[in-house]
Design a protein around this motif. Structure first.
Motif, PDB file in Angstrom:
ATOM      1  N   LEU A 159       0.826  -1.209   0.000  1.00  0.00           N
ATOM      2  CA  LEU A 159       0.000   0.000   0.000  1.00  0.00           C
ATOM      3  C   LEU A 159       0.859   1.258   0.000  1.00  0.00           C
ATOM      4  N   THR A 160       1.950   1.239   0.742  1.00  0.00           N
ATOM      5  CA  THR A 160       2.839   2.396   0.750  1.00  0.00           C
ATOM      6  C   THR A 160       3.414   2.632  -0.641  1.00  0.00           C
ATOM      7  N   ALA A 161       3.712   1.558  -1.345  1.00  0.00           N
ATOM      8  CA  ALA A 161       4.222   1.693  -2.712  1.00  0.00           C
ATOM      9  C   ALA A 161       3.206   2.356  -3.635  1.00  0.00           C
ATOM     10  N   GLU A 162       1.928   2.186  -3.326  1.00  0.00           N
ATOM     11  CA  GLU A 162       0.853   2.815  -4.114  1.00  0.00           C
ATOM     12  C   GLU A 162       0.429   4.163  -3.538  1.00  0.00           C
ATOM     13  N   ARG A 163       1.188   4.663  -2.555  1.00  0.00           N
ATOM     14  CA  ARG A 163       0.907   5.933  -1.880  1.00  0.00           C
ATOM     15  C   ARG A 163      -0.448   5.928  -1.173  1.00  0.00           C
ATOM     16  N   VAL A 164      -0.774   4.783  -0.608  1.00  0.00           N
ATOM     17  CA  VAL A 164      -1.963   4.647   0.225  1.00  0.00           C
ATOM     18  C   VAL A 164      -1.510   4.616   1.683  1.00  0.00           C
ATOM     19  N   PRO A 165      -1.954   5.539   2.531  1.00  0.00           N
ATOM     20  CA  PRO A 165      -1.504   5.566   3.921  1.00  0.00           C
ATOM     21  C   PRO A 165      -1.899   4.290   4.659  1.00  0.00           C
ATOM     22  N   ALA A 166      -0.905   3.602   5.195  1.00  0.00           N
ATOM     23  CA  ALA A 166      -1.146   2.363   5.927  1.00  0.00           C
ATOM     24  C   ALA A 166       0.011   2.135   6.877  1.00  0.00           C
ATOM     25  N   GLY A 167      -0.265   1.454   7.992  1.00  0.00           N
ATOM     26  CA  GLY A 167       0.801   1.186   8.950  1.00  0.00           C
ATOM     27  C   GLY A 167       0.409   0.098   9.928  1.00  0.00           C
ATOM     28  N   LEU A 168       1.433  -0.513  10.523  1.00  0.00           N
ATOM     29  CA  LEU A 168       1.206  -1.513  11.556  1.00  0.00           C
ATOM     30  C   LEU A 168       0.715  -0.839  12.838  1.00  0.00           C
ATOM     31  N   VAL A 169       0.009  -1.590  13.664  1.00  0.00           N
ATOM     32  CA  VAL A 169      -0.386  -1.096  14.981  1.00  0.00           C
ATOM     33  C   VAL A 169       0.746  -1.458  15.946  1.00  0.00           C
ATOM     34  N   ASN A 170       1.677  -0.548  16.118  1.00  0.00           N
ATOM     35  CA  ASN A 170       2.857  -0.797  16.934  1.00  0.00           C
ATOM     36  C   ASN A 170       2.570  -0.651  18.419  1.00  0.00           C
ATOM     37  N   ASP A 171       3.322  -1.364  19.237  1.00  0.00           N
ATOM     38  CA  ASP A 171       3.341  -1.022  20.656  1.00  0.00           C
ATOM     39  C   ASP A 171       4.330   0.133  20.833  1.00  0.00           C
ATOM     40  N   VAL A 172       4.489   0.631  22.048  1.00  0.00           N
ATOM     41  CA  VAL A 172       5.292   1.839  22.248  1.00  0.00           C
ATOM     42  C   VAL A 172       6.755   1.596  21.887  1.00  0.00           C
TER      43      VAL A 172
END
Length: 409
Positions: A322-335
């Motif tokens: 998705l990032t390669a397609e410029r779609v905002p996306a990310g993992l749900v990280n812990d701190v």
């Protein structure tokens, strides 16, 4: 450093460089817990000499433990008190009160968050101190203002509840929820910091200080932004949508094959790219999903179409695609993962300060404001209670200079 930590060095200076943005300013900090200390730490990071005036028992957060750092000190206290000096003033004694008054009367800035009326009782209120120090910037932080709400206790959880934030946070089928950090205190601290800087700018023009008033409830209501404006415009309060957005879709959390990720599609181009990355470009042509407005109206159908697709691959693979397609996306990280992620982006998110005399070391989040000509300087770890009593007792600050403009008022 290899671990992304900016170090203060083995022999950190306890005073700010003369080139610091706020170097030469002295702050008498009567605040406790979070909102006030956050504001004064920001002032200290940019060079102000912040003197934390504590009772013999110290700031309440010194006792908020666990967790503790390697030296056994409260990490809560440490989060908002670096770069400061601590002096104990028992305001119930003549000597302690005299020291507190001297510090206030020779400061550029006073910050306090006692209940309304407490500073007046000790002769430390704005009127009393300004009579001696007309250039003073006096900042008061309250929970609910100084009038009808003066008696209400200003705790972050309480303000999140009565201020509407909990009503829009959490699952639609669950109970109202607070945010996972004392966000209202932090927002109020930032407002106090901004207000103080505005007052200092005005002092440059007029030669006279100002009063800065901020309160937790007002800070929260202003921070509700789009949720507040929709309520005021329509007369209808929004409800809880979990991780979904009231005006954008898809803008929420999904479960991939191994863990959660978020997708934040903000416009129709991004949705078309999202559908392409999923291998279902026809979704962008579906009348139910072709525009953001239609996607919001059919958010249940949209989610039912997306969930099985995203569940078919690991979250990291989706984020990369998705990032390669410029779609905002990310993992749900812990701190911990969040700090590691920031480091991969070159943000240098952690600072380390040390005290050679005691061997204490403190690691904290870096100041998020970056000035190229006068950057923040992380000089010293959070002070031990009363660590600077002796030195401050020997100091005799020069009275703030009066100007002709002052005398004419």
């Amino acid at each position: 450093m290899a671990d992304g930590t900016r170090s203060a060095g083995s022999t950190p200076s306890t005073t700010a460089p003369s080139t610091s943005a706020l170097g030469g300013l002295r702050v008498a900090d009567f605040s406790r817990v979070l909102a006030g200390p956050y504001a004064t730490m920001m002032l200290a990071d940019f060079g102000a000499d912040v003197i934390k005036i504590e009772s013999p028992d110290g700031d309440d957060t010194r006792g908020w433990r666990p967790p503790v750092d390697d030296a056994g000190e409260s990490t809560y206290f440490g989060a908002v008190n670096r770069n400061k000096r601590s002096v104990v003033c028992d305001l119930g004694t003549e000597g302690g009160l005299a020291t507190a008054r001297r510090l206030a009367e020779t400061a550029d800035i006073v910050v306090e968050n006692f209940r309304p009326g407490v500073m007046e009782r000790f002769g430390l209120d704005e009127a009393a101190v300004r009579a001696v120090n007309p250039r003073l910037v006096y900042c008061s932080i309250t929970g609910f203002g100084r009038d009808a709400g003066a008696a209400l206790p200003g705790y972050d959880l309480l303000v999140q509840a009565v201020g509407g934030l909990m009503s829009i946070t959490g699952s639609p089928d669950g109970e109202p929820s607070k945010v996972g950090v004392a966000l209202v205190d932090v927002l109020t601290g930032l407002n106090a910091f901004s207000g103080i800087l505005l007052a200092l700018r005005q002092r440059e023009a007029t030669g006279r200080g100002s009063r800065v008033d901020v309160d937790l409830l007002g800070s929260l209501l202003a921070a509700l932004t789009n949720q507040a404006s929709s309520t005021l415009a329509t007369g209808r309060s929004p409800g809880r949508l979990g991780n979904a957005h009231p005006s954008i879709a898809p803008y929420e959390l999904f479960r991939a094959a191994d863990r959660d990720l978020v997708v934040a599609v903000g416009n129709d181009r991004q949705f078309a790219a999202f559908a392409k990355a999923l291998g279902r470009p026809e979704l962008a042509a579906d009348v139910r999903f072709a525009t953001n407005e239609s996607r919001v109206a059919h958010r249940t159908d949209l989610r039912e179409a997306l969930e099985p697709l995203l569940a078919g691959s690991p979250a990291a693979e989706w984020v990369a695609a998705l990032t390669a397609e410029r779609v905002p996306a990310g993992l749900v990280n812990d701190v911990a993962e969040a700090f590691a992620f920031a480091q991969t982006l070159g943000l240098d998110p952690v600072v380390t300060t040390g005290d050679p005399a005691s061997g204490r070391v403190s690691r904290q989040p870096a100041t998020p404001i970056h000035l190229d000509t006068a950057p923040a300087v992380h000089r010293t770890p959070p002070p031990l209670l009363g660590a600077h009593d002796a030195r401050l007792a020997d100091e005799t600050p020069e009275p703030r200079e009066r100007t002709d403009r002052d005398d004419a008022r």
